[in-house]
Enzyme design. Sequence first.
Site, PDB file in Angstrom:
ATOM      1  N   SER A 186       1.044  -1.202  -0.043  1.00 61.08           N
ATOM      2  CA  SER A 186      -0.017   0.012  -0.007  1.00 61.08           C
ATOM      3  C   SER A 186       0.783   1.383  -0.149  1.00 61.08           C
ATOM      4  CB  SER A 186      -0.739  -0.097   1.348  1.00 61.08           C
ATOM      5  OG  SER A 186      -2.028   0.962   1.236  1.00 61.08           O
ATOM      6  N   HIS A 215      -2.226  -0.996  -3.454  1.00 64.29           N
ATOM      7  CA  HIS A 215      -3.528  -0.185  -3.476  1.00 64.29           C
ATOM      8  C   HIS A 215      -3.219   1.040  -4.520  1.00 64.29           C
ATOM      9  CE1 HIS A 215      -4.491  -1.981   0.754  1.00 64.29           C
ATOM     10  NE2 HIS A 215      -5.107  -2.447  -0.199  1.00 64.29           N
ATOM     11  N   ASP A 252      -4.960  -4.273   5.663  1.00 58.39           N
ATOM     12  CA  ASP A 252      -5.385  -5.295   4.417  1.00 58.39           C
ATOM     13  C   ASP A 252      -4.146  -6.339   4.273  1.00 58.39           C
ATOM     14  OD1 ASP A 252      -6.840  -6.265   2.513  1.00 58.39           O
ATOM     15  OD2 ASP A 252      -6.218  -4.803   0.965  1.00 58.39           O
TER      16      ASP A 252
END
Lengths: 281, 196
Positions: free
Chosen positions: B15, B42, B135
């Site tokens: 991310s 992401h 996540d």
Amino acid sequence: MKNNQEDQLETQDIEIALLMEALYQKYGYDFRNYSKAHIKRRILNRFNLSGMQHVSEMIHESLVNHKFVDQILMDLSITVTEMYRDPGFYRTLREQILPTFHSLPYIKIWHAGCASGEEVYSMAIMLREEGLYQKTQIYATDFNPVIIRQAKEGIYSINRMKEFTANYIKSGGKAAFSDYYTAQGETVKLLDTLKKNIVFATHNLVTDSVFAEVNMVVCRNVLIYFDRTLQDKVIGLFVESLPEGGILCLGSKENLQFSIHAPLFNPLIVNEKIYQKKIHF
Amino acid sequence: MIVKNRYEAVVIGSSAGGLNALKTIFKCLDRSFRIPFIIVQHISPDSENYLIQILNDLNRLNVKEADEKEVPRRGMAYLAPPNYHLLVEPDRSFTLTVDERVNYARPSIDVLFETAAEAYRDALIGIVLTGANNDGSKGLKKIKEFGGVTIVQDPENAEVDSMPKAAIRTAKVDHILTLEGIAAFLNDLENPMNQP
């Protein structure tokens, strides 16, 4: 000898397959050729919320409890959509495809798998701004009766208007987006006049047949949920529904490349996944 | 004990800070490394997938966006497209979906990891890199449960440490490594000197 994890996995996969079989046999909803990984995620989400001990309990519940069936249908519906989703696609439609519709006496458009209707109304607004709506008939269909009722209402959360407005502007919108709705507290209601030439109806792409000849089919982010066999079957419906020269619009990550029907279409605008059924094939 | 040469895919979740982290791993990979990567970084919904170009310029694995129904091949790295979840089917082909965000993310690392864990079982390596949320934690746990290898970037060296820390809290992690250490671990798997 299988380990515990693998055995549990196998059991769960069988239970889910049997649940799909039950939904098909009892109600005619056929998810058997959907992406297995996707179905499993959605069903296990519901299972985890249900408080049940085994996935197989969902089979019985779905056979006897219609509310539970509605819930599962909602879980398996693709409900994530937005107005002018992928604004570049709508801009291309507006600038390159819709001008060719001016010469038609009458326009028919089929939104297949329209979910809660956001993209249908996007199309209606665009047709209106391009002076084409008066002579257009839009068929907006989805297999899920609950979601079709929502689509027909044309009521959306006010929280989404910022996003929708930005998309509308990027798509080449010609008015103020707020002209098309009235705010009612936490929601907005789209103008009733936008619905005038839209027929909302339940139609199941997997099990139903073609119902009309249309100039353009819009089916975006539906085929990605189907296996190749089912994709070919559904594209076959679109082939039947489109005349020579008719337009097929798919989602940004969908294409006809691997379809048995690919030879029947010309890629018209490759980047936006807009295809045209060949003439004199 | 790590059994060499049995791994068929590497799933990576990153991310905030992921671009630099992925670049570092790619740069340190042997040019002969062939195990396919499947990556969720992401990324904002309407961005171009510029990461593909950047990673391809490093001349390691051949990087492309994952297409629906595509089956991963050796020598390739696949990136989840912006605004789509990437799932691995039991037959190991890719599915893309536009379902709700998971952990506020689409694509979500957990969605990739959990489906890949079932598809690849003990032939999978899962790696969680830098990021500002959690996540990937649940997915990494599942990879471990199905016999795969779990690796997390050392939070000390991560640009943003929340995601690696969350993964270490949630999953049983086999290795906590620097980016260079991760690349060395992967290179070692395909080193012919190490084959049984």
